[in-house]
Design a protein around this motif. Structure first.
Motif, PDB file in Angstrom:
ATOM      1  N   GLN A 132       0.908  -1.188   0.032  1.00  9.10           N
ATOM      2  CA  GLN A 132      -0.065   0.084  -0.188  1.00  9.10           C
ATOM      3  C   GLN A 132       0.949   1.301   0.063  1.00  9.10           C
ATOM      4  OE1 GLN A 132      -2.666  -0.702   3.423  1.00  9.10           O
ATOM      5  NE2 GLN A 132      -3.146  -2.893   2.634  1.00  9.10           N
ATOM      6  N   LEU A 133       1.840   1.243   0.720  1.00  6.42           N
ATOM      7  CA  LEU A 133       2.800   2.402   0.697  1.00  6.42           C
ATOM      8  C   LEU A 133       3.396   2.717  -0.393  1.00  6.42           C
ATOM      9  CD1 LEU A 133       4.252   4.490   2.284  1.00  6.42           C
ATOM     10  CD2 LEU A 133       6.003   2.765   2.954  1.00  6.42           C
ATOM     11  N   ALA A 188      -0.756   6.134   3.457  1.00  2.00           N
ATOM     12  CA  ALA A 188      -0.661   4.467   3.511  1.00  2.00           C
ATOM     13  C   ALA A 188      -1.133   4.076   4.855  1.00  2.00           C
ATOM     14  CB  ALA A 188       0.423   4.373   2.929  1.00  2.00           C
TER      15      ALA A 188
END
Lengths: 218, 220, 240
Positions: free
Chosen positions: B72-73, B96
């Motif tokens: 996600q980051l 994130a």
């Protein structure tokens, strides 16, 4: 494998991603297996041992739940290299991930043993079952049922957390994607492939586990 | 083993590490607050009658829960970068982590609201309270108690996850440690100190949440 | 006065109230008996507008409970209700439980509401338990707090939905005594109950419900000793 600078995504890159995905599976399944085995033993010791044993085990395992995994990996990796016994990234990654898994599973297993009503265990002992038979035929199946969904939750989080093993040089799926992104600049395609792999693995298992939990709770 | 541990550089850099810890705590709190608010909205959206809201919320929740936080980051960093939006690493990490937290908290809220029997709402309404009054004074205080423990765990989890900041160039505790060790090449010593600091932050947060819970829920 | 005219109510396909006509006068105590599923609890929920109705009407002091123009929150202040499940709010003490609605609905000051709550709890014999949380109270005590909580809104009517059926046998008495006291004070009450003996003692009239219909309504003596409907006879012989 030769990596060209800034070139298009090629078929062999997909193979590269596929191999990396397999490495993700390999390291996480190994860690889940080893970690769960140790975790169950720790959990059993915490729920059946005296206060002192419980306190000590819990305090030690708590360290692994209170320090970021990424720091644990770097710390272990630098320790073995200064100790003069450098290990392959897979091995040191597996060790750290297994300990981390054991720390999480221990709590789950403890909850499982404690979920078995004392009256049930007294009843089984009154029938003449030995301590170990009680553990094997009563506590294990009843406790497992109680915490199976939580164990699945832990296992899935280990698969996801295995992405961090890249920091000690293990090229798992996310690291492989990052390498390809830097080279091809095909960010969305590559990230989507990586994300879909995790999602396709995790989503059905977590839904199935929810379903099983609901069935059992009826 | 002929390695000599050298702790002096770590002690010298200790003020910098503590300062970076403040960044870690700050990022955790901001991400958690945004994540909690978004999580509550996601819960409402997912239980609403509007299918598009339900769909959007479901996708968010499932992606947040079924992909690695690091993925996600990267998505916020590389993904937004690829369409020309370059954002500061601090904001990237907050986005994130808030995204991740919202997904998990939406599920926690669902469980919390489900745990309150419908008869509580009925008896509040039978006393003449409006729906909103019954929610505010009777249902939500009980939901807060039900979600308190998982919320505490999530907060500590978010704090530990801020360490991913080092992979996108944020100088929080881990990022700062990496920066300092690269100047001295004392990786073990630096990261050992950092591990201890993380442990202390986690325990302090837990203590703080217990104290608040003790104040809020005493007697119950 | 509560006037119910030709009340009909269904849950999905199942019709649970098949045309009820019933009038309860001020100061009267009416008990409703009948087997489970006879619609007696649903009747109470409808009177308090916690369930919508299909047709017919319920008038409380001449106001239509289910009329669109009626402010149900205002109306409910006139009608107190106590439920089968212990419904004390677990996050509040006994006194706070009772004071909450006067504060938030009647906008009383905190002090006045707490004083009122203390008086009401005293009234139901729980003056010693003002600061106890529900977890520290027995089921019987919790139900008495629930009664005090409803009384604090100074209702003209009280509805009791099987308030003793979730209690341990030894705790039933204290809750019944509290209801007897209210009846003696002249409160208008409708109670749905399984305790026939209690119903006989406390009621002016008893109604017998069977499969969504009111089979019979009469004085306690008449209904229990000289029932006219065969369903009533059968029900009474089963519970004895």
């Amino acid at each position: 494998m030769a990596i060209d600078v800034f070139s298009e995504l090629q078929p062999k890159d997909l193979l590269f991603l596929g191999e990396a995905a397999l490495r993700t599976l390999e390291i996480s399944l190994t860690a889940i297996g080893i970690g769960s085995a140790f975790g169950v033993v720790f959990g059993w010791m915490m729920s059946e041992g005296n206060r002192f044993v419980t306190f000590i085990i819990n305090a030690i395992l708590d360290i692994f739940r209170s320090v970021p995994l990424i720091i644990q990996l770097i710390l272990f990796d630098s320790f073995i290299s200064i100790a003069g016994y450098p290990l392959p990234a897979f091995v040191s990654g597996t060790i750290v991930l297994s300990v981390y898994t054991a720390a999480l599973v221990a709590n789950v297993a403890r909850g499982g043993v404690e979920a078995v009503p004392a009256s049930l265990r007294k009843a089984s002992r009154s029938l003449g079952l030995s301590y170990w038979q009680d553990l094997r035929y009563i506590v294990w199946p009843v406790g497992l049922r109680a915490v199976f969904p939580s164990w699945i939750g832990v296992a899935l989080s280990v698969v996801k957390d295995s992405a961090l093993v890249s920091v000690i040089g293990y090229v798992e799926l996310l690291k492989a994607s990052q390498i390809l992104i830097t080279r091809t600049q095909d960010t969305f395609v590559i990230l989507t492939i990586a994300g879909l792999f995790y999602f396709a693995l995790s989503y059905p298992i977590s839904k199935a586990s929810d379903y099983i939990e609901r069935r059992w709770n009826q | 083993m002929d390695y000599e541990f050298l702790w002096r550089p770590v002690f010298q850099a200790f003020p910098q590490l503590l300062k970076a810890s403040l960044v870690t705590i700050e990022v955790s709190i901001i991400s958690m607050v945004i994540g909690l608010a978004a999580g509550l909205l996601l819960f409402f959206a997912r239980s609403s009658g509007v299918w598009i809201a339900r769909f959007f919320a479901s996708v968010w929740i499932e992606v947040a829960r079924n992909t690695p936080a690091l993925f996600q980051l990267f998505f916020f960093k590389f993904g937004l970068g690829a369409i020309g939006i370059i954002i500061d690493s601090y904001i990237t990490v907050v986005m994130a982590l808030a995204f991740n937290t919202a997904g998990y908290m939406a599920e926690t809220f669902r469980g919390g609201f489900k745990a309150i029997p419908g008869s509580q709402l009925n008896s509040a309404r039978s006393l003449g309270m409006t729906f909103v009054q019954a929610q505010c004074y009777v249902v939500i205080p009980q939901v807060l108690r039900a979600v308190w423990h998982p919320m505490t765990n999530q907060f500590i989890w978010v704090m530990l996850l801020t360490s991913l900041g080092m992979l996108v160039g944020l100088r929080e505790l881990s990022g700062e440690t990496q920066f300092l060790y690269s100047k001295t090449f004392r990786a073990f010593e630096f990261f050992a100190a950092t591990a201890i600091i993380y442990y202390c932050i986690a325990k302090l947060m837990l203590l703080l949440f217990r104290l608040i819970a003790w104040r809020l829920f005493r007697g119950q | 006065m509560i006037e119910i005219k030709n009340l009909k109510k269904s849950f999905d396909e199942l019709q649970v109230l098949k045309g009820i006509d019933l009038t309860v006068n001020n100061g009267e105590v009416l008990s409703v008996i009948g087997s489970s599923g006879s619609g007696k609890s649903t009747l109470l929920y409808c009177i308090n507008a916690l369930e919508p109705i299909d047709s017919g009407s319920i008038l409380v002091d001449g106001i239509g409970v289910h009329d669109k123009s009626t402010d149900v929150n205002k109306l409910r202040q006139k009608i107190g209700m106590v439920f089968q499940q212990f419904n004390m709010f677990p996050h509040l003490t006994a006194q706070e439980n009772v004071a909450l609605a006067p504060r938030k609905v009647k906008k009383m000051s905190k002090k006045d509401a707490m004083d009122l709550a203390a008086r009401q709890l005293e009234h139901v014999g729980l003056g010693q338990k003002l600061n106890s949380y529900p977890s520290a109270l027995s089921g019987g005590q919790q139900q008495r707090v629930a009664i005090a909580r409803a009384l604090a809104m100074e209702p003209s009517y009280m509805l009791f939905d099987e308030v003793t059926s979730a209690l341990d046998p030894e705790l039933v008495g204290e809750v019944e005594d509290t209801m007897r006291m209210l009846a003696k004070e002249g409160m208008t009450m409708i109670l749905v109950t399984h305790e026939i003996n209690f119903a006989r003692d406390v009621s002016d009239r008893i109604a017998f419900f069977h499969e969504g219909r009111m089979e019979e309504i009469n004085s306690p003596d008449q209904l229990i000793n000289h029932p006219t409907s065969e369903h009533t006879v059968k029900f009474l012989s089963n519970v004895r």
